[in-house]
Design an enzyme around this catalytic site. Structure first.
Site, mmCIF file in Angstrom:
data_model
loop_
_atom_site.group_PDB
_atom_site.id
_atom_site.type_symbol
_atom_site.label_atom_id
_atom_site.label_comp_id
_atom_site.label_asym_id
_atom_site.label_seq_id
_atom_site.Cartn_x
_atom_site.Cartn_y
_atom_site.Cartn_z
ATOM 1 N N LYS A 147 12.182 36.963 -13.088
ATOM 2 C CA LYS A 147 11.004 36.223 -13.527
ATOM 3 C C LYS A 147 9.905 36.311 -12.484
ATOM 4 C CE LYS A 147 12.465 31.803 -11.556
ATOM 5 N NZ LYS A 147 12.908 30.431 -11.815
ATOM 6 N N HIS A 169 18.100 26.065 -1.444
ATOM 7 C CA HIS A 169 17.446 27.002 -2.361
ATOM 8 C C HIS A 169 17.433 28.426 -1.818
ATOM 9 C CE1 HIS A 169 15.001 28.027 -5.776
ATOM 10 N NE2 HIS A 169 14.012 28.467 -5.025
ATOM 11 N N ARG A 187 11.817 24.845 -1.874
ATOM 12 C CA ARG A 187 11.158 26.016 -2.465
ATOM 13 C C ARG A 187 10.020 26.531 -1.592
ATOM 14 N NH1 ARG A 187 10.658 23.165 -8.235
ATOM 15 N NH2 ARG A 187 10.259 21.500 -6.756
ATOM 16 N N ASP A 212 17.327 33.944 -12.138
ATOM 17 C CA ASP A 212 16.341 34.690 -11.369
ATOM 18 C C ASP A 212 17.078 35.480 -10.290
ATOM 19 O OD1 ASP A 212 16.863 32.904 -9.200
ATOM 20 O OD2 ASP A 212 15.316 31.547 -9.960
ATOM 21 N N ASP A 215 22.264 27.583 -12.083
ATOM 22 C CA ASP A 215 21.110 27.547 -11.180
ATOM 23 C C ASP A 215 21.362 26.501 -10.101
ATOM 24 O OD1 ASP A 215 18.692 28.335 -10.185
ATOM 25 O OD2 ASP A 215 17.524 27.793 -11.960
ATOM 26 N N ASP A 233 0.815 -1.217 0.000
ATOM 27 C CA ASP A 233 0.000 0.000 0.000
ATOM 28 C C ASP A 233 0.853 1.273 0.000
ATOM 29 O OD1 ASP A 233 1.012 -0.022 2.542
ATOM 30 O OD2 ASP A 233 -0.927 0.104 3.578
ATOM 31 N N GLY A 234 2.177 1.109 -0.060
ATOM 32 C CA GLY A 234 3.060 2.276 -0.140
ATOM 33 C C GLY A 234 3.713 2.656 1.163
ATOM 34 N N GLU A 235 3.253 2.115 2.291
ATOM 35 C CA GLU A 235 3.904 2.433 3.558
ATOM 36 C C GLU A 235 5.349 1.948 3.548
ATOM 37 O OE1 GLU A 235 1.944 1.024 7.004
ATOM 38 O OE2 GLU A 235 0.104 2.184 6.664
#
Length: 311
Positions: free
Chosen positions: A190, A128, A94, A167, A216, A35-37
């Site tokens: 930007k 970042h 971010r 940026d 970047d 189930d992804g656990e």
């Protein structure tokens, strides 16, 4: 004595760090149920030892973050005296500010998850935003790949090259890059109209007739590079190369960059990225030496004998 654990088997940086530090690679199960656990277990006895956990929280970011937190909790329950998380690429970076009323600050939540799981030192690369380190209540050792990326271009610059900040947030990073290479810089500004949808506003600096070198911290979709490249072309730039610390490279990013005909595309091994097919423009710089020294600075002398802090 310390023991090192890699979050993902394909993350070769973990093995490179173990070799460089002269540390054993611990035995751990890092899997998942149907189930992804996530299912995480450390099989070593760590009483009185330091556990060094190596893994970037890249895509799938949620699963990677949870697996790292569970690995830290497992190390703590196995008796580790100290836990160091080496997270070369820190996901949710971010989301470092409050976007508006009712919005979450994902980076703060991620920091709390790792600290709550038992991590006491974080080693990372080119966050970042400088503000991110302040979200942690634990020691943060941030290193930069910018000097290494600059050195990789040294001796292979076109006669007239300009470093480009894609940026405003990249200005400081690119200024260091440009100064190290002895070249001028240009700045793009930007505005984002939505997640992963940047819109270029303005380009500042003389780029006509020059080879442009965009730096970047990360390349995710490639849309920012694409729009900056278009503006550079319109202003008369005659060629393009790209350098980035983190090659996140979501689906479609590689195709966008290949279409630009890049002269060079240089990234690091903070994430396990490899092009789908041969791409002569691409190369990766290993950060194992840089990260090994950072790990050594986090720990008391004598924890391991493989490397001095300033070797």
């Amino acid at each position: 004595m310390a023991c090192l654990y890699g979050l993902e088997p394909q993350f070769l940086l973990a093995g490179a760090l173990a070799d460089r530090l002269g540390l054993p690679v611990g035995s751990a199960t890092i899997g998942a149920f149907e189930d992804g656990e996530r299912n995480v277990r450390i099989h070593d006895r760590l009483a009185g030892r330091t556990a060094i956990l190596v893994g970037s929280t890249g895509p799938p970011v949620d699963a990677s973050l949870v697996a790292l937190a569970l690995l830290a909790d497992a190390a703590r329950r196995a008796g580790a005296r100290d836990i160091v998380a080496v997270v070369p690429y820190f996901g949710y970076a971010r989301g470092e500010r409050l976007a508006g009323p009712g919005a979450a600050v994902p980076c703060r939540v991620a920091a709390d998850i790792l600290a709550g799981a038992g991590v006491r030192h974080l080693v990372t690369v080119d966050l970042h935003s400088p503000a991110i380190a302040g979200f942690f209540t634990i020691q943060v050792e941030e290193v930069s790949a910018v000097p290494l990326l600059a050195d990789r271009f040294r001796g292979d610059l076109a006669e007239r090259t300009v470093a480009v900040a894609p940026d405003a947030g990249a200005i400081k990073r690119v200024s260091v890059f440009a100064e190290r290479l002895g070249i001028p810089m240009a700045i793009a500004t930007k505005q984002r109209t939505g997640p992963d949808t940047p819109r270029l506003i303005q380009l500042w600096g003389d780029v006509a007739g020059m080879e442009a070198l965009i730096l970047d911290d990360m390349v995710t979709t490639g849309n920012t590079i694409l729009q900056v490249a278009q503006a550079l072309s319109e202003r008369g730039a005659r060629g393009l190369s790209v350098a980035a610390t983190h090659a996140v490279m979501t689906p479609g990013a590689e195709a966008r960059l290949r279409a630009l005909g890049l002269r060079r595309f240089v990234t690091t091994d903070t994430l396990p990225y490899n092009p789908a097919t041969d791409w002569p423009a691409w190369e990766a710089v290993s950060l194992a030496p840089l990260l090994a020294r950072a790990i050594a600075r986090c720990l008391p002398v004598g924890v391991f004998s493989g490397l001095a802090p300033e070797e």
